[in-house]
Design a protein around this motif. Structure first.
Motif, PDB file in Angstrom:
ATOM      1  N   HIS A 146      51.699  45.527  44.539  1.00  0.00           N
ATOM      2  CA  HIS A 146      50.833  44.581  45.253  1.00  0.00           C
ATOM      3  C   HIS A 146      50.787  43.207  44.588  1.00  0.00           C
ATOM      4  O   HIS A 146      50.529  42.203  45.261  1.00  0.00           O
ATOM      5  CB  HIS A 146      49.411  45.139  45.343  1.00  0.00           C
ATOM      6  N   PHE A 147      51.024  43.171  43.274  1.00  0.00           N
ATOM      7  CA  PHE A 147      50.913  41.907  42.544  1.00  0.00           C
ATOM      8  C   PHE A 147      52.150  41.678  41.684  1.00  0.00           C
ATOM      9  O   PHE A 147      52.096  41.769  40.444  1.00  0.00           O
ATOM     10  CB  PHE A 147      49.640  41.910  41.676  1.00  0.00           C
ATOM     11  N   PRO A 148      53.290  41.376  42.336  1.00  0.00           N
ATOM     12  CA  PRO A 148      54.518  41.142  41.557  1.00  0.00           C
ATOM     13  C   PRO A 148      54.402  39.955  40.612  1.00  0.00           C
ATOM     14  O   PRO A 148      55.151  39.856  39.638  1.00  0.00           O
ATOM     15  CB  PRO A 148      55.571  40.896  42.653  1.00  0.00           C
ATOM     16  N   GLY A 149      53.441  39.076  40.894  1.00  0.00           N
ATOM     17  CA  GLY A 149      53.208  37.929  40.012  1.00  0.00           C
ATOM     18  C   GLY A 149      52.319  38.257  38.827  1.00  0.00           C
ATOM     19  O   GLY A 149      51.961  37.357  38.056  1.00  0.00           O
ATOM     20  N   GLY A 150      51.952  39.530  38.693  1.00  0.00           N
ATOM     21  CA  GLY A 150      51.171  39.972  37.542  1.00  0.00           C
ATOM     22  C   GLY A 150      49.705  39.556  37.585  1.00  0.00           C
ATOM     23  O   GLY A 150      49.132  39.311  38.651  1.00  0.00           O
ATOM     24  N   LYS A 151      49.117  39.455  36.423  1.00  0.00           N
ATOM     25  CA  LYS A 151      47.697  39.152  36.306  1.00  0.00           C
ATOM     26  C   LYS A 151      47.352  37.789  36.903  1.00  0.00           C
ATOM     27  O   LYS A 151      46.272  37.611  37.475  1.00  0.00           O
ATOM     28  CB  LYS A 151      47.279  39.209  34.837  1.00  0.00           C
ATOM     29  N   THR A 152      48.259  36.848  36.792  1.00  0.00           N
ATOM     30  CA  THR A 152      48.010  35.516  37.349  1.00  0.00           C
ATOM     31  C   THR A 152      47.794  35.596  38.853  1.00  0.00           C
ATOM     32  O   THR A 152      46.842  35.007  39.396  1.00  0.00           O
ATOM     33  CB  THR A 152      49.184  34.571  37.039  1.00  0.00           C
ATOM     34  N   GLN A 153      48.662  36.324  39.545  1.00  0.00           N
ATOM     35  CA  GLN A 153      48.511  36.473  40.994  1.00  0.00           C
ATOM     36  C   GLN A 153      47.211  37.171  41.342  1.00  0.00           C
ATOM     37  O   GLN A 153      46.499  36.761  42.268  1.00  0.00           O
ATOM     38  CB  GLN A 153      49.687  37.255  41.578  1.00  0.00           C
ATOM     39  N   LEU A 154      46.890  38.230  40.608  1.00  0.00           N
ATOM     40  CA  LEU A 154      45.650  38.962  40.865  1.00  0.00           C
ATOM     41  C   LEU A 154      44.436  38.056  40.687  1.00  0.00           C
ATOM     42  O   LEU A 154      43.511  38.061  41.513  1.00  0.00           O
ATOM     43  CB  LEU A 154      45.546  40.162  39.923  1.00  0.00           C
ATOM     44  N   ALA A 155      44.426  37.261  39.616  1.00  0.00           N
ATOM     45  CA  ALA A 155      43.293  36.371  39.355  1.00  0.00           C
ATOM     46  C   ALA A 155      43.170  35.301  40.432  1.00  0.00           C
ATOM     47  O   ALA A 155      42.063  34.942  40.844  1.00  0.00           O
ATOM     48  CB  ALA A 155      43.449  35.718  37.989  1.00  0.00           C
ATOM     49  N   MET A 156      44.298  34.803  40.916  1.00  0.00           N
ATOM     50  CA  MET A 156      44.265  33.793  41.975  1.00  0.00           C
ATOM     51  C   MET A 156      43.692  34.380  43.265  1.00  0.00           C
ATOM     52  O   MET A 156      42.867  33.753  43.935  1.00  0.00           O
ATOM     53  CB  MET A 156      45.677  33.253  42.215  1.00  0.00           C
ATOM     54  N   GLU A 157      44.098  35.596  43.598  1.00  0.00           N
ATOM     55  CA  GLU A 157      43.579  36.223  44.814  1.00  0.00           C
ATOM     56  C   GLU A 157      42.105  36.578  44.647  1.00  0.00           C
ATOM     57  O   GLU A 157      41.331  36.523  45.610  1.00  0.00           O
ATOM     58  CB  GLU A 157      44.420  37.447  45.173  1.00  0.00           C
ATOM     59  N   ALA A 158      41.693  36.919  43.438  1.00  0.00           N
ATOM     60  CA  ALA A 158      40.276  37.194  43.185  1.00  0.00           C
ATOM     61  C   ALA A 158      39.448  35.921  43.332  1.00  0.00           C
ATOM     62  O   ALA A 158      38.337  35.951  43.869  1.00  0.00           O
ATOM     63  CB  ALA A 158      40.103  37.783  41.784  1.00  0.00           C
ATOM     64  N   ALA A 159      39.982  34.796  42.866  1.00  0.00           N
ATOM     65  CA  ALA A 159      39.283  33.514  43.005  1.00  0.00           C
ATOM     66  C   ALA A 159      39.150  33.130  44.471  1.00  0.00           C
ATOM     67  O   ALA A 159      38.097  32.636  44.909  1.00  0.00           O
ATOM     68  CB  ALA A 159      40.029  32.417  42.241  1.00  0.00           C
ATOM     69  N   MET A 182      41.538  46.380  44.641  1.00  0.00           N
ATOM     70  CA  MET A 182      41.918  45.812  43.348  1.00  0.00           C
ATOM     71  C   MET A 182      41.458  44.362  43.224  1.00  0.00           C
ATOM     72  O   MET A 182      40.986  43.939  42.165  1.00  0.00           O
ATOM     73  CB  MET A 182      43.435  45.925  43.151  1.00  0.00           C
ATOM     74  N   VAL A 183      41.586  43.608  44.303  1.00  0.00           N
ATOM     75  CA  VAL A 183      41.125  42.212  44.284  1.00  0.00           C
ATOM     76  C   VAL A 183      39.620  42.152  44.065  1.00  0.00           C
ATOM     77  O   VAL A 183      39.124  41.357  43.251  1.00  0.00           O
ATOM     78  CB  VAL A 183      41.503  41.495  45.599  1.00  0.00           C
ATOM     79  N   GLN A 184      38.872  43.006  44.756  1.00  0.00           N
ATOM     80  CA  GLN A 184      37.419  43.018  44.603  1.00  0.00           C
ATOM     81  C   GLN A 184      37.020  43.452  43.198  1.00  0.00           C
ATOM     82  O   GLN A 184      36.070  42.915  42.612  1.00  0.00           O
ATOM     83  CB  GLN A 184      36.789  43.936  45.651  1.00  0.00           C
ATOM     84  N   ALA A 185      37.742  44.428  42.651  1.00  0.00           N
ATOM     85  CA  ALA A 185      37.462  44.876  41.287  1.00  0.00           C
ATOM     86  C   ALA A 185      37.745  43.759  40.286  1.00  0.00           C
ATOM     87  O   ALA A 185      36.967  43.531  39.347  1.00  0.00           O
ATOM     88  CB  ALA A 185      38.305  46.114  40.954  1.00  0.00           C
ATOM     89  N   ALA A 186      38.862  43.059  40.480  1.00  0.00           N
ATOM     90  CA  ALA A 186      39.203  41.940  39.584  1.00  0.00           C
ATOM     91  C   ALA A 186      38.155  40.850  39.667  1.00  0.00           C
ATOM     92  O   ALA A 186      37.754  40.278  38.644  1.00  0.00           O
ATOM     93  CB  ALA A 186      40.581  41.391  39.935  1.00  0.00           C
ATOM     94  N   LYS A 187      37.703  40.549  40.879  1.00  0.00           N
ATOM     95  CA  LYS A 187      36.670  39.525  41.055  1.00  0.00           C
ATOM     96  C   LYS A 187      35.409  39.905  40.284  1.00  0.00           C
ATOM     97  O   LYS A 187      34.816  39.071  39.585  1.00  0.00           O
ATOM     98  CB  LYS A 187      36.357  39.353  42.541  1.00  0.00           C
ATOM     99  N   GLN A 188      34.998  41.155  40.407  1.00  0.00           N
ATOM    100  CA  GLN A 188      33.794  41.607  39.702  1.00  0.00           C
ATOM    101  C   GLN A 188      33.964  41.511  38.188  1.00  0.00           C
ATOM    102  O   GLN A 188      33.069  41.013  37.474  1.00  0.00           O
ATOM    103  CB  GLN A 188      33.480  43.049  40.089  1.00  0.00           C
ATOM    104  N   LEU A 189      35.106  41.963  37.688  1.00  0.00           N
ATOM    105  CA  LEU A 189      35.330  41.960  36.241  1.00  0.00           C
ATOM    106  C   LEU A 189      35.449  40.548  35.684  1.00  0.00           C
ATOM    107  O   LEU A 189      34.929  40.254  34.598  1.00  0.00           O
ATOM    108  CB  LEU A 189      36.586  42.773  35.912  1.00  0.00           C
ATOM    109  N   ILE A 190      36.123  39.670  36.418  1.00  0.00           N
ATOM    110  CA  ILE A 190      36.235  38.281  35.960  1.00  0.00           C
ATOM    111  C   ILE A 190      34.863  37.627  35.921  1.00  0.00           C
ATOM    112  O   ILE A 190      34.543  36.858  35.009  1.00  0.00           O
ATOM    113  CB  ILE A 190      37.212  37.490  36.857  1.00  0.00           C
TER     114      ILE A 190
END
Length: 201
Positions: free
Chosen positions: A46-59, A11-19
């Motif tokens: 995996h991301f209780p902090g929502g989209k913000t947490q996912l984007a931070m981990e993708a960064a 999911m992190v890798q997918a978010a990184k690609q999409l961002i």
């Protein structure tokens, strides 16, 4: 446990690609789930902090990937000039290979307002860019560039790559990377000692 970790990583890798392709605001959890082939229930597990947490981990993942690329460029290089040229060439190849669809995995968090809404996002972006700059400066010093000059050059390289990504996508051309490479390689040559081989020991 390994399966859960694998799902999160996908999911992190997918978010990184999409961002990198769409930006932060246009990246939705539904798209991340589809690209990563992950179950819907995994989002808030995996991301209780929502989209913000996912984007931070993708960064963070983007920064780690770039540090690995910098290390690989340093291994291939024989001098500071070689390092700069190799890193710019790899960035150029990545852009051309994506058909001018891929940008930065960190910058959208700044330019699209996420960092203004969350201090944690802003700190993540700052730390991610700093890791890249620090790593590049470390290798430049290993190639006998003065520490202060290495830091300035590393700042300029990362900023140059960021700008080249934007203008290259707009122009649908690799020429911005070529221009940045020539200018920064020339500067690297001017601040490098005559014997710029890597320090030993």
């Amino acid at each position: 446990m390994a399966q859960r970790s694998d799902t999160k990583q996908k999911m992190v890798q997918a978010a990184k690609q999409l961002i990198r392709e769409r930006g932060y605001n246009a990246t939705a959890f539904a798209d991340v789930l589809k690209l990563s082939d992950s179950p819907r229930g995994s989002v808030y597990f995996h991301f209780p902090g929502g989209k913000t947490q996912l984007a931070m981990e993708a960064a963070e993942a983007h920064a780690h990937e770039q540090v690995a690329i910098i290390d690989r460029a340093a291994e291939q290089a024989a001098s500071a000039v070689d390092l700069i040229e190799t890193y710019l060439n790899l960035a150029r190849e990545g852009m051309v290979g994506s058909n001018y669809a891929r940008g930065c995995g960190i910058a959208p968090l700044i330019t699209e307002g996420a960092a203004q809404e969350s201090a944690a996002v802003g700190e993540t972006a700052r730390r991610a860019f700093s890791e890249m700059i620090d790593r590049l400066a470390f290798h430049l010093v290993a190639f006998r560039v003065d520490r202060s000059a290495a830091r300035v050059l590393a700042d300029a390289v990362i900023a140059g790559v960021e700008g080249a990504m934007v203008t290259s996508r707009a122009l649908q051309s690799p020429t911005p990377f070529d221009a940045v490479r020539v200018a920064l390689a020339s500067h690297a040559a001017s601040v490098s000692p005559r014997d710029s081989s890597r320090k030993r020991g």
